[in-house]
Design a protein around this motif. Structure first.
Motif, PDB file in Angstrom:
ATOM      1  N   HIS A 264     -34.568 -82.276  56.096  1.00 16.52           N
ATOM      2  CA  HIS A 264     -35.174 -80.984  55.786  1.00 16.52           C
ATOM      3  C   HIS A 264     -36.520 -80.905  56.508  1.00 16.52           C
ATOM      4  O   HIS A 264     -37.196 -81.924  56.663  1.00 16.52           O
ATOM      5  N   PRO A 265     -36.926 -79.739  56.946  1.00 17.60           N
ATOM      6  CA  PRO A 265     -38.228 -79.606  57.622  1.00 17.60           C
ATOM      7  C   PRO A 265     -39.384 -79.631  56.634  1.00 17.60           C
ATOM      8  O   PRO A 265     -40.026 -78.618  56.348  1.00 17.60           O
ATOM      9  N   VAL A 266     -39.649 -80.828  56.083  1.00 18.45           N
ATOM     10  CA  VAL A 266     -40.716 -80.983  55.097  1.00 18.45           C
ATOM     11  C   VAL A 266     -41.961 -81.513  55.810  1.00 18.45           C
ATOM     12  O   VAL A 266     -42.140 -82.708  55.970  1.00 18.45           O
ATOM     13  N   ASP A 267     -42.823 -80.620  56.237  1.00 20.15           N
ATOM     14  CA  ASP A 267     -43.988 -80.990  57.031  1.00 20.15           C
ATOM     15  C   ASP A 267     -44.943 -81.895  56.256  1.00 20.15           C
ATOM     16  O   ASP A 267     -45.233 -81.659  55.085  1.00 20.15           O
ATOM     17  N   GLY A 268     -45.422 -82.913  56.953  1.00 19.66           N
ATOM     18  CA  GLY A 268     -46.476 -83.758  56.404  1.00 19.66           C
ATOM     19  C   GLY A 268     -46.036 -84.823  55.438  1.00 19.66           C
ATOM     20  O   GLY A 268     -46.876 -85.569  54.933  1.00 19.66           O
ATOM     21  N   ILE A 269     -44.753 -84.908  55.135  1.00 22.49           N
ATOM     22  CA  ILE A 269     -44.281 -85.941  54.218  1.00 22.49           C
ATOM     23  C   ILE A 269     -43.044 -86.620  54.791  1.00 22.49           C
ATOM     24  O   ILE A 269     -42.345 -86.076  55.641  1.00 22.49           O
ATOM     25  N   GLU A 270     -42.809 -87.836  54.331  1.00 22.56           N
ATOM     26  CA  GLU A 270     -41.621 -88.580  54.743  1.00 22.56           C
ATOM     27  C   GLU A 270     -40.387 -88.124  53.971  1.00 22.56           C
ATOM     28  O   GLU A 270     -39.324 -87.917  54.541  1.00 22.56           O
ATOM     29  N   GLY A 271     -40.547 -88.021  52.663  1.00 22.59           N
ATOM     30  CA  GLY A 271     -39.406 -87.665  51.825  1.00 22.59           C
ATOM     31  C   GLY A 271     -39.850 -86.977  50.557  1.00 22.59           C
ATOM     32  O   GLY A 271     -41.042 -86.958  50.204  1.00 22.59           O
ATOM     33  N   MET A 272     -38.869 -86.425  49.862  1.00 21.54           N
ATOM     34  CA  MET A 272     -39.177 -85.683  48.646  1.00 21.54           C
ATOM     35  C   MET A 272     -37.997 -85.777  47.677  1.00 21.54           C
ATOM     36  O   MET A 272     -36.840 -85.740  48.086  1.00 21.54           O
ATOM     37  N   LEU A 273     -38.312 -85.914  46.404  1.00 19.43           N
ATOM     38  CA  LEU A 273     -37.319 -85.822  45.322  1.00 19.43           C
ATOM     39  C   LEU A 273     -37.718 -84.614  44.494  1.00 19.43           C
ATOM     40  O   LEU A 273     -38.847 -84.524  44.006  1.00 19.43           O
ATOM     41  N   ILE A 274     -36.797 -83.664  44.341  1.00 16.84           N
ATOM     42  CA  ILE A 274     -37.132 -82.426  43.644  1.00 16.84           C
ATOM     43  C   ILE A 274     -35.979 -81.996  42.747  1.00 16.84           C
ATOM     44  O   ILE A 274     -34.808 -82.133  43.110  1.00 16.84           O
ATOM     45  N   GLN A 275     -36.297 -81.506  41.558  1.00 14.26           N
ATOM     46  CA  GLN A 275     -35.271 -81.035  40.633  1.00 14.26           C
ATOM     47  C   GLN A 275     -35.102 -79.530  40.765  1.00 14.26           C
ATOM     48  O   GLN A 275     -36.072 -78.777  40.791  1.00 14.26           O
ATOM     49  N   ARG A 276     -33.860 -79.097  40.867  1.00 16.65           N
ATOM     50  CA  ARG A 276     -33.564 -77.680  40.996  1.00 16.65           C
ATOM     51  C   ARG A 276     -33.378 -77.050  39.615  1.00 16.65           C
ATOM     52  O   ARG A 276     -33.363 -77.748  38.597  1.00 16.65           O
ATOM     53  N   GLU A 277     -33.204 -75.737  39.580  1.00 15.31           N
ATOM     54  CA  GLU A 277     -33.038 -75.042  38.304  1.00 15.31           C
ATOM     55  C   GLU A 277     -31.782 -75.486  37.569  1.00 15.31           C
ATOM     56  O   GLU A 277     -31.699 -75.399  36.340  1.00 15.31           O
ATOM     57  N   SER A 278     -30.802 -75.973  38.314  1.00 12.72           N
ATOM     58  CA  SER A 278     -29.557 -76.436  37.709  1.00 12.72           C
ATOM     59  C   SER A 278     -29.703 -77.796  37.030  1.00 12.72           C
ATOM     60  O   SER A 278     -28.753 -78.325  36.469  1.00 12.72           O
ATOM     61  N   LYS A 279     -30.899 -78.375  37.108  1.00  9.79           N
ATOM     62  CA  LYS A 279     -31.222 -79.706  36.586  1.00  9.79           C
ATOM     63  C   LYS A 279     -30.786 -80.826  37.530  1.00  9.79           C
ATOM     64  O   LYS A 279     -31.105 -81.986  37.304  1.00  9.79           O
ATOM     65  N   ALA A 280     -30.023 -80.491  38.557  1.00 12.58           N
ATOM     66  CA  ALA A 280     -29.647 -81.496  39.548  1.00 12.58           C
ATOM     67  C   ALA A 280     -30.851 -81.783  40.457  1.00 12.58           C
ATOM     68  O   ALA A 280     -31.753 -80.955  40.605  1.00 12.58           O
ATOM     69  N   TRP A 281     -30.828 -82.969  41.059  1.00 14.81           N
ATOM     70  CA  TRP A 281     -31.920 -83.395  41.921  1.00 14.81           C
ATOM     71  C   TRP A 281     -31.482 -83.403  43.378  1.00 14.81           C
ATOM     72  O   TRP A 281     -30.322 -83.665  43.686  1.00 14.81           O
ATOM     73  N   TYR A 282     -32.444 -83.136  44.270  1.00 13.29           N
ATOM     74  CA  TYR A 282     -32.227 -83.248  45.709  1.00 13.29           C
ATOM     75  C   TYR A 282     -33.143 -84.346  46.254  1.00 13.29           C
ATOM     76  O   TYR A 282     -34.310 -84.443  45.842  1.00 13.29           O
ATOM     77  N   ILE A 283     -32.597 -85.152  47.169  1.00 14.79           N
ATOM     78  CA  ILE A 283     -33.428 -86.049  47.974  1.00 14.79           C
ATOM     79  C   ILE A 283     -33.483 -85.447  49.369  1.00 14.79           C
ATOM     80  O   ILE A 283     -32.453 -85.239  50.012  1.00 14.79           O
ATOM     81  N   LEU A 284     -34.688 -85.154  49.828  1.00 13.73           N
ATOM     82  CA  LEU A 284     -34.893 -84.588  51.152  1.00 13.73           C
ATOM     83  C   LEU A 284     -35.748 -85.547  51.971  1.00 13.73           C
ATOM     84  O   LEU A 284     -36.684 -86.155  51.445  1.00 13.73           O
ATOM     85  N   TYR A 285     -35.418 -85.698  53.247  1.00 14.53           N
ATOM     86  CA  TYR A 285     -36.251 -86.505  54.137  1.00 14.53           C
ATOM     87  C   TYR A 285     -36.564 -85.697  55.382  1.00 14.53           C
ATOM     88  O   TYR A 285     -35.802 -84.819  55.787  1.00 14.53           O
ATOM     89  N   ASN A 286     -37.701 -85.985  55.958  1.00 19.01           N
ATOM     90  CA  ASN A 286     -38.191 -85.219  57.097  1.00 19.01           C
ATOM     91  C   ASN A 286     -37.199 -85.269  58.248  1.00 19.01           C
ATOM     92  O   ASN A 286     -36.817 -86.343  58.703  1.00 19.01           O
ATOM     93  N   GLU A 287     -36.783 -84.109  58.748  1.00 18.93           N
ATOM     94  CA  GLU A 287     -35.804 -84.058  59.818  1.00 18.93           C
ATOM     95  C   GLU A 287     -36.350 -84.621  61.131  1.00 18.93           C
ATOM     96  O   GLU A 287     -35.600 -84.903  62.057  1.00 18.93           O
ATOM     97  N   GLY A 288     -37.665 -84.791  61.188  1.00 12.90           N
ATOM     98  CA  GLY A 288     -38.264 -85.388  62.375  1.00 12.90           C
ATOM     99  C   GLY A 288     -38.091 -86.895  62.443  1.00 12.90           C
ATOM    100  O   GLY A 288     -38.358 -87.510  63.479  1.00 12.90           O
TER     101      GLY A 288
END
Length: 287
Positions: free
Chosen positions: A47-71
């Motif tokens: 994911h294009p998450v500027d300035g960070i290596e990775g992210m763990l985020i909870q969505r409204e559905s209560k499920a979680w996403y792991i995102l890492y910088n596409e760079g």
């Protein structure tokens, strides 16, 4: 089944569940293991998450996403980032709904928070099981070639493999990361810590060391370059192995001290060291 306790417990448990196969795939583990829970990890993606290596985020559905910088293009760095975020999911998701992790957090840099250190520790135990790592290095002379074999086996960066090795080795050794002639951060083995052989953040690098020379790289002698007394130790010769990087403006050196120093190890309480106030991290940075 009762959940494991702490980052080491989680890492060891999931590594055993994966089985004696290497490298471990944290993405598969994240999706399959969490699927049994009411708030699973439903997606792992770039994911294009500027300035960070990775992210763990909870969505409204209560499920979680792991995102890492596409760079991020180095597979080992991606693998460690995913494992790091999985650590946050297992250990910390009850405390907050979003975790944003930058490079300095993932490699355990100065002032890193305790949660980041725990996620790093979990990732190191998941990706590099200690018993297997010991079998790879026991009885062999330490070199960048040998540690590089371990990095390849576990699918991580050379720096991450060195940091894991420092956690359990009996060798007297220190990893020093510097920039512009000064120490950014360092990590020492237990024996080196007992001898007070560590380099604090902001201290000057030894003037005659490879670390202080931005252009000094020796890839031919993978066992290290001999450094005279007065460089890394006031009275003893040492070996320095410098890990080259054309993509970052910092130096990474592994310094090995003679084993004879172990006879004078201090028995009093060990001093605090940069980045060892909490727990290991190894953190992933491409070389």
């Amino acid at each position: 089944m009762t959940d494991p306790v702490g980052p080491r417990g989680w890492g060891i448990t999931l590594a055993k569940m994966w089985g004696p196969r290497f490298p471990v795939d944290p993405q598969i583990i994240a999706l399959e293991y969490s699927a049994k829970r009411p708030d699973p990890i439903s997606k792992v993606k770039a994911h294009p998450v500027d300035g960070i290596e990775g992210m763990l985020i909870q969505r409204e559905s209560k499920a979680w996403y792991i995102l890492y910088n596409e760079g991020i293009v180095v597979p080992g760095r991606i693998k460690f980032t995913i494992a790091h975020e999985l650590g946050h999911y297992l250990l910390h998701r009850q405390s907050q709904e979003e975790f944003r992790c930058g490079q300095r957090d993932i490699i355990g840099a100065q002032n890193a928070r305790a949660l980041e250190d725990e996620a790093n520790l979990f990732a190191s135990y998941l990706l590099m099981p200690m018993d297997d790592f010991r079998r790879q290095v026991d009885g062999q002379q330490i070199s960048l070639e040998l540690l590089g074999h371990c990095a390849e086996r576990y699918g991580v960066s050379l720096t991450a493999a060195i940091l894991k090795w420092l956690e359990f080795t009996d060798e007297i050794a220190t990893l020093v990361v510097g920039r512009d002639g000064y120490v950014l951060w360092s990590r020492s083995s237990k024996a080196a810590m007992q001898l007070r052989l560590f380099r604090r953040h902001g201290f000057a690098l030894p003037a005659k060391s490879l670390a202080a020379d931005g252009h000094a790289f020796d890839f031919d002698d993978r066992t290290g370059v001999s450094m005279p007394a007065g460089v890394w130790h006031p009275a003893e010769e040492t070996k320095e192995m410098k890990i080259g990087s054309d993509q970052y403006d910092f130096s990474i050196s592994l310094v090995l001290y003679p084993r004879t120093l172990s006879s004078v190890i201090h028995k009093e309480a060990e001093p605090a060291e940069d980045l060892l106030d909490r727990v290991m991290q190894p953190f992933q940075r491409r070389e």
